[in-house]
Design a protein around this motif. Structure first.
Motif, PDB file in Angstrom:
ATOM      1  N   LYS A   1     -18.796 -88.287  -1.168  1.00 24.15           N
ATOM      2  CA  LYS A   1     -18.466 -87.154  -2.034  1.00 24.15           C
ATOM      3  C   LYS A   1     -19.008 -85.837  -1.461  1.00 24.15           C
ATOM      4  O   LYS A   1     -20.129 -85.799  -0.954  1.00 24.15           O
ATOM      5  N   GLY A   2     -18.189 -84.806  -1.542  1.00 20.68           N
ATOM      6  CA  GLY A   2     -18.647 -83.485  -1.085  1.00 20.68           C
ATOM      7  C   GLY A   2     -18.381 -83.242   0.397  1.00 20.68           C
ATOM      8  O   GLY A   2     -18.499 -82.124   0.869  1.00 20.68           O
ATOM      9  N   LYS A   3     -18.017 -84.308   1.127  1.00 25.31           N
ATOM     10  CA  LYS A   3     -17.731 -84.121   2.558  1.00 25.31           C
ATOM     11  C   LYS A   3     -16.227 -84.050   2.797  1.00 25.31           C
ATOM     12  O   LYS A   3     -15.447 -84.641   2.044  1.00 25.31           O
ATOM     13  N   LYS A   4     -15.854 -83.328   3.855  1.00 26.54           N
ATOM     14  CA  LYS A   4     -14.415 -83.179   4.129  1.00 26.54           C
ATOM     15  C   LYS A   4     -13.939 -84.242   5.107  1.00 26.54           C
ATOM     16  O   LYS A   4     -14.692 -84.674   5.966  1.00 26.54           O
ATOM     17  N   ARG A   5     -12.665 -84.603   4.948  1.00 24.80           N
ATOM     18  CA  ARG A   5     -12.084 -85.614   5.830  1.00 24.80           C
ATOM     19  C   ARG A   5     -11.673 -85.040   7.173  1.00 24.80           C
ATOM     20  O   ARG A   5     -11.349 -83.855   7.274  1.00 24.80           O
TER      21      ARG A   5
END
Ligand code: HEM
Length: 436
Positions: free
Chosen positions: A36-40
């Motif tokens: 959560k909170g991280k970008k792909r």
């Protein structure tokens, strides 16, 4: 790439704005599900072949997960179990053809081509409700040749964005009539898709197409495009794997004998070879995993844009193209004991102490292969059935190194692999003889 990484280390700059990595940590950082909170890490434009409806190419994560949700029903354990009879039907016909066309061991068969008959027919039936009749005819359907040829040259099309000058030379690199062939392929896809829609009134099946139709709001273009994508993704890959995993045991006769001994001790008749029963064969499992490691069908580093993230300890700014070479990991002596050698026992019990996660033939995370269960089902069944029915004899003895004998385009272009099939199971010989 292997040589570059061996020479320059784990991170190599491969273009003005692109980096190649060679470690397992980098693979996990790029491909795993994000917390959560991280970008792909999104797929790059290299995947864009001008068709926005292909699940393999779509970049937007929201659209991708919608597509994946619809398609994944057709790949569930239940759906596959329901479709297993279809897989058996083509594989059993394929076995008979090996005996018939191979004149019971007197005439060699080119397995680089023949495995395509089975894998295309299976996926054709599961996607469009009808096969390409390749197994029955013992030769590749025109459509198969178009798809295989098209997937090789699609690499050149996607390179247009990376190397704009390639536009100037593209007409000279492509074989004559390629544009007409692409149009012909699209036309055939549309035609097959329309036929499948018509068939849906008379056919109740839990296949890929049925799930797409059930969604109710996909256009004919989308249906055709997605079904064609499944055919390309699910046929040439499996056939390529099978070709490699035929050559390696034939060059390592002890492996072939051990595989045959395991299959013989497990089954007394070919009908006992089912998806459930083959899943327990330990040595077969080792042969498959080792085949996928030593000759992975999808071999290029799968390019992604960095969202601005740390990859194996290095901060990589947003927008940089990054890739981890599965092939480099699979041949890295830090992960594997004697990686150049074909050793199925790595994958059994204690193994040889290798870091097995360093083989990622199906990738991982949200864009991992959707067809993995179908691929394992086909790979296990076909290998077990062939070894149970025939003694294999390598005729293409001049090939010293399989990987070197192949050329890498987007997929592997394989040389002729001539093999003779000597019937060994008398019950099966009877079926072979009666096959017309
Ligand atoms: C040995 C056989 C196979 C191998 C090694 C393989 C490998 C892969 C790999 C590495 C990817 C990730 C591609 C990327 O990120 O660019 C992929 C994606 C995919 N594969 Fe396979 N594949 C195999 C068989 C199949 C089969 C039988 C199907 C069934 C139709 C299939 C359907 C797909 C689909 C739909 C995707 C796209 C998934 C997505 O983007 O969400 N594959 N495959």
């Amino acid at each position: 790439m292997l040589e570059l990484h061996r020479k320059h280390g784990d991170v190599v700059r491969t273009g003005p704005n692109s980096l190649s990595f060679a470690t397992l940590q980098a693979y996990q950082d790029i491909h795993s599900h994000v917390t959560k909170g991280k970008k792909r890490f999104l797929k790059t434009e290299l995947y864009d072949n001008g068709d926005p409806d292909r699940i393999v190419g779509v970049q937007n994560p929201v659209i991708h997960s919608q597509m994946r949700r619809v398609l994944s029903h057709g790949f569930s354990a239940k759906a596959l179990r329901d479709q297993e009879d279809i897989v058996h039907k083509y594989l059993d016909d394929f076995l008979r053809q090996l005996g018939r066309l191979g004149e019971e061991g007197r005439k060699p068969i080119d397995m680089s081509e023949a495995y395509n008959w089975a894998t295309f027919d299976i996926i054709g039936d599961l996607s469009f409700g009808e096969s390409f009749d390749a197994v029955a005819q013992g030769r590749s359907h025109y459509w198969i040749s178009l798809l295989v040829e098209g997937s090789f040259y699609s690499l050149l099309f996607s390179l247009k964005r990376r190397l704009p000058w390639i536009r100037l030379v593209l007409p000279f690199l492509l074989p004559k009539g390629m544009a007409e062939k692409s149009e012909k392929r699209r036309e055939l896809s549309r035609h097959k898709s329309q036929r499948r829609i018509e068939l849906s009134n008379s056919m109740s099946r839990d296949d890929f197409f049925a799930h797409m139709l059930a969604k109710g709001n996909m256009t004919e273009g989308e249906l055709a495009s997605q079904a064609t994508t499944l055919i390309v993704a699910g046929s040439e890959t499996t056939a390529t794997f099978l070709t490699g995993v035929t050559w390696y045991p034939l060059k390592n006769p002890d492996c072939l004998s051990r595989l045959r001994a395991e299959v013989d001790s497990a089954f007394t008749s070919i009908d006992q070879i089912t998806g459930d029963s083959v899943a327990h064969l330990e040595y077969l499992h080792g042969v498959i995993e080792e085949g996928l490691r030593i000759f992975p069908p999808v071999v290029f580093g799968l390019p992604r844009y960095s969202p601005g993230a740390v990859i194996d300890g290095h901060y990589i700014p947003a927008g940089v193209t990054v890739a981890t070479e599965n092939y480099c990991m699979a041949y890295d002596t830090r992960y594997w004991h004697n990686p150049e050698s074909f050793r199925p026992e790595r994958w059994i019990g204690e193994g040889l102490g290798d870091e097995k996660k360093a083989s990622q033939p199906f990738s991982m995370g949200p864009r991992a292969c959707l067809g993995i269960n179908l691929a394992y089902l086909e790979m296990r069944l076909i290998l077990a059935k062939i070894v149970f029915s025939y003694d294999l004899e390598l005729v293409s003895r001049e090939i010293e190194d399989w990987n070197q004998a192949c050329q890498l385009w987007l997929l592997w272009k394989k040389p002729e692999l001539l093999v003779k099939f000597h019937p060994r199971n008398r019950d099966h010989v009877a079926t072979v003889e009666s096959c017309t």
